[in-house]
Scaffold this motif. Structure first.
Motif, PDB file in Angstrom:
ATOM      1  N   LEU A 119      -4.133  12.321  -6.816  1.00 24.33           N
ATOM      2  CA  LEU A 119      -3.593  10.988  -7.352  1.00 24.33           C
ATOM      3  C   LEU A 119      -3.523  10.148  -6.075  1.00 24.33           C
ATOM      4  N   LEU A 120      -3.460  10.028  -5.209  1.00 24.37           N
ATOM      5  CA  LEU A 120      -3.296   8.960  -3.326  1.00 24.37           C
ATOM      6  C   LEU A 120      -4.568   8.179  -3.918  1.00 24.37           C
ATOM      7  N   ALA A 121      -5.992   9.071  -3.760  1.00 27.78           N
ATOM      8  CA  ALA A 121      -7.328   8.883  -4.272  1.00 27.78           C
ATOM      9  C   ALA A 121      -7.163   8.025  -5.448  1.00 27.78           C
ATOM     10  N   ASP A 122      -7.223   8.546  -6.335  1.00 33.85           N
ATOM     11  CA  ASP A 122      -7.288   8.226  -7.888  1.00 33.85           C
ATOM     12  C   ASP A 122      -6.688   7.114  -7.593  1.00 33.85           C
ATOM     13  N   GLY A 123      -5.392   7.046  -7.254  1.00 31.43           N
ATOM     14  CA  GLY A 123      -4.351   5.675  -7.390  1.00 31.43           C
ATOM     15  C   GLY A 123      -5.461   4.142  -6.587  1.00 31.43           C
ATOM     16  N   PHE A 124      -6.586   4.738  -4.964  1.00 41.09           N
ATOM     17  CA  PHE A 124      -6.788   3.226  -4.954  1.00 41.09           C
ATOM     18  C   PHE A 124      -8.347   3.671  -4.612  1.00 41.09           C
ATOM     19  N   GLY A 125      -9.047   4.193  -6.175  1.00 42.67           N
ATOM     20  CA  GLY A 125     -10.105   4.069  -6.619  1.00 42.67           C
ATOM     21  C   GLY A 125     -11.327   4.707  -5.446  1.00 42.67           C
ATOM     22  N   PHE A 126     -10.639   6.028  -4.935  1.00 43.30           N
ATOM     23  CA  PHE A 126     -12.009   6.645  -4.552  1.00 43.30           C
ATOM     24  C   PHE A 126     -12.304   8.461  -5.465  1.00 43.30           C
ATOM     25  N   GLU A 127     -12.982   7.688  -5.994  1.00 45.93           N
ATOM     26  CA  GLU A 127     -12.579   8.769  -7.417  1.00 45.93           C
ATOM     27  C   GLU A 127     -13.488  10.275  -7.207  1.00 45.93           C
ATOM     28  N   ASN A 128     -14.844  10.125  -6.425  1.00 51.72           N
ATOM     29  CA  ASN A 128     -15.034  11.429  -5.452  1.00 51.72           C
ATOM     30  C   ASN A 128     -13.949  12.168  -4.930  1.00 51.72           C
TER      31      ASN A 128
END
Ligand code: SF4
Ligand code: SF4
Lengths: 359, 151
Positions: free
Chosen positions: A114-123
Motif C-alpha cells: 500500500l505504501l508503494a501504491d501511495g507514492f505511485g510505484f505500482e510495480n
C-alpha cells in the motif's frame, strides 16, 4: 493571516484502503490542522456478546478485522482463559505464536504494498503483494482460511501443524526472505522513494509518548514498546529484540516494518524448531465469571481486550482498544505542517485499520 | 546515490511467466483443509439441533419430524463450529467455495426414503416394544390386584 480553507479528505479516496474522513485546514499547500472523523463502518460487534455465547464469540471477535484477524481471536480467547484459569497446552501456545507471526508478516507485506501504491510505484506494489500471496497460501494450507483462520478457541487451538506443513512453512520463509532481500533496498535506498519518505511527517519521541502512540508507529519514534515482550503465548521462550528507530519520519516507519518482517521470520523458525509435542486444547468447563484485561501486540501495535463475565454463557461486556485508535492522535500531529500532496502517504504510514477501530 | 534500484528486478519480470492463473478457465487448487463449504451426511443426522444452536450466524434450520436439514449458504461463514459440535459427526468442512447465485436462498437436504423408512420402522418397533412393556406391566398389576382381592 493567510487565507485558510477546509478540504474534506475521504472517506472515499484512492489511497485509502478503508474509510476515514479528515477535514484538512490548509493554508496555501500546507496543512494547519487535521480533524478526523470515523464511524462509517461501525458494526456493533462488541454488543453481540450479549446475544452470542462466549464460545461463539471467538468466531465473532476474529471478524473484527480482516487483516489482524488472528490477533483479535487470540486476544479474546486469552481474556476468557485468564478469567477461567485455563492453562493452555504448550503446543497450542507455540502454534498460536507461529500463526500470529505469519499474520504479522502478511499484514506488513500488505502495508509495504500500500505504501508503494501511495507514492505511485505500482510495480513495487505488485511485487509486495505477490510475495504476500505465498504467506496466504501457507496460511490456507495450515488453517483452511486465507485471512480468517478460525483456529483459535477458548482453551487452545483446533488444528495442528503436521511436520510436512512445518516443512512447507520453512520453505516459504526461505523464499520470502530471499525475495524480500531483493526488493527491500528499493524501499530503503532508492533515491526517488527516499525523497518521498525521509523527513516527511516527523513525530518526535516526546510527542509519540504524550499522544500514546503504539506499535511500529511509536517504535519508529524511538519508543521501545512491544507487548510481545510481556511473554504471552510462546514469546517468553523466544529470542527477539524490539526494533526501534530514532528518526520518527515516514522512512523510519518503513524501515522498522521491513526489519520486523525479518524478525518474524526468525521467530517462526525458532518456534518451529522448539515446537513441543502434546495436546492442542485444554478442556473448558462451566462459564466464565469475572473480569480480565489483556494486552497483545498486533501488527499495527498494542491492542487491549477487556472482558467482563457474569457466570452465564453470555458475557456482560467486551471492549477492544485497537492500535489505530491510539495512533489517530499521532497521525493528526504528523499532518500539521505537511504538504497536501503527502497527506495520503502519511495516513498510510500509521497503517490505519479503520474496521478494527470501529468494530 | 542509489538511483533506479528496482531496475534489475523489473527487468527480471519481463522474462517471467505471469504468477496469476486465469481462473475460472484454469481450475483453482485448494489445500485439503480449505474451509470452502459445509457438507452433510444427511442419513446419519438425528435431527438433534445442536448445529442450529451452535451456529453464530443462524444459517441453519433443522426439522426433526420431516427429516430435513437446511443451510443458507450465503449466511454461512464456514467457521466450522457446527461441524465441531455435531454429536454424530455428520457435518464436514470441505474445500470448494460457494458459487454466485441469482437468488439468495437456503439449500434443503432431505433424508433418503430408505433412511426415513428405516427410521419409521425403528420408531414403530420402539413404540411396539413400549406398548408391549406397558401391557405386560398392566397385566402384572392386574394379577397382583386380583391376588390381593382373593387373599
Ligand atoms: S448436530 Fe448433527 S445430528 Fe444434530 S441436527 Fe445437526 S447435523 Fe443433525
Ligand atoms: S460453518 Fe459456522 S456459520 Fe456455517 S453453518 Fe456452521 S456454524 Fe453456521
Amino acid at each position: 493571516m493567510k487565507k485558510r480553507s477546509i478540504v474534506p479528505y475521504g472517506p472515499q479516496h484512492p489511497v485509502l484502503p478503508e474509510p476515514i474522513h479528515l477535514d484538512l485546514v490548509i493554508e496555501d499547500e500546507k496543512i494547519v490542522e487535521a480533524i478526523p472523523s470515523v464511524g462509517f463502518i461501525h458494526r456493533g460487534l462488541e454488543n453481540l456478546v450479549q446475544k452470542r455465547d462466549f464460545n461463539q464469540m471467538a468466531y465473532v471477535a476474529e471478524r473484527v478485522c480482516g487483516i489482524c484477524s488472528f490477533g483479535h481471536g487470540f486476544g479474546y480467547c486469552e481474556a476468557i482463559e485468564d478469567i477461567m484459569d485455563i492453562e493452555v497446552p504448550d503446543r497450542a501456545k507455540y502454534l498460536r505464536t507461529i500463526w500470529f507471526e505469519l499474520s504479522r508478516m502478511h499484514s506488513h507485506f500488505l502495508w509495504l504494498g500500500l505504501l508503494a501504491d501511495g507514492f505511485g510505484f505500482e510495480n513495487l506494489f505488485y511485487q509486495c503483494w505477490r510475495i504476500r500471496e505465498k504467506i496466504l497460501d501457507v496460511l490456507e494450507l495450515t488453517t483452511g482460511g486465507r485471512v480468517i483462520f478460525s483456529v483459535n478457541k477458548v482453551g487452545g487451538v483446533m488444528k495442528d501443524i503436521t511436520p510436512e506443513m512445518a516443512g512447507a512453512i520453512l520453505d516459504m520463509l526461505a523464499s520470502v526472505k530471499k525475495e524480500l532481500k531483493a526488493i527491500a533496498p528499493t524501499f530503503t535506498e532508492d533515491y526517488a522513494v527516499k525523497s518521498r519518505l525521509v523527513g516527511v511527517g516527523v513525530l518526535t519521541k516526546q510527542q509519540a509518548h504524550d499522544l500514546g502512540c503504539a506499535g511500529p508507529f511509536a517504535r519508529a519514534s524511538g519508543i521501545a514498546t512491544d507487548m510481545r515482550k510481556l511473554g504471552y503465548a510462546a514469546y517468553g521462550d523466544i529470542d527477539f529484540d524490539v526494533i526501534t528507530s530514532n528518526d520518527g519520519d515516514s522512512y523510519a516507519r518503513c524501515y522498522v516494518r521491513i526489519r520486523e518482517i525479518f524478525q518474524s521470520i526468525s521467530i517462526i523458525e525458532q518456534a518451529i524448531e522448539k515446537l513441543p509435542e502434546g495436546e492442542l486444547a485444554a478442556a473448558v468447563k462451566g462459564n466464565p465469571k469475572g473480569e480480565s484485561f489483556i494486552r497483545i501486540e498486533q501488527p499495527r501495535g498494542e491492542a487491549i481486550y477487556y472482558v467482563s463475565a457474569n457466570g452465564s454463557p453470555h458475557l456482560d461486556r467486551m471492549r477492544v482498544r485497537t492500535p489505530t485508535f491510539a495512533n489517530l492522535a499521532g497521525l493528526c500531529e504528523t499532518l500539521k505542517g505537511a504538504d497536501y500532496a503527502d497527506v495520503g502517504l502519511l495516513i498510510l504510514t500509521i497503517d490505519p485499520c479503520i474496521s478494527c477501530t470501529e468494530r | 546515490m542509489a538511483v533506479m534500484k528496482f531496475v534489475p528486478e523489473a527487468l527480471k519480470n519481463l522474462f517471467k511467466p505471469p504468477v496469476t492463473t486465469s481462473y475460472p478457465f484454469e481450475p483453482a487448487e485448494y489445500p485439503e483443509r480449505a474451509r470452502g463449504h459445509i457438507s452433510i451426511d444427511i442419513d446419519n443426522c438425528i435431527g438433534c439441533g445442536m448445529c442450529v444452536r451452535a451456529c453464530p450466524l443462524g444459517a441453519l434450520k433443522v426439522d426433526k419430524n420431516a427429516g430435513t436439514w437446511e443451510i443458507d449458504r450465503f449466511d454461512c461463514v464456514v467457521c466450522g463450529y457446527c461441524a465441531e459440535k455435531c454429536p454424530k459427526k455428520c457435518l464436514h468442512v470441505i474445500p470448494g467455495y460457494q458459487t454466485p447465485e441469482r437468488e439468495k436462498e437456503g439449500v434443503l437436504y432431505k433424508k433418503s426414503e430408505e433412511a426415513l423408512k428405516a427410521e419409521a420402522e425403528k420408531k414403530a418397533e420402539a413404540a411396539r416394544k413400549a406398548a408391549e412393556a406397558k401391557a405386560a406391566m398392566e397385566a402384572k398389576k392386574k394379577a397382583e390386584e386380583e391376588a390381593k382381592a382373593e387373599g
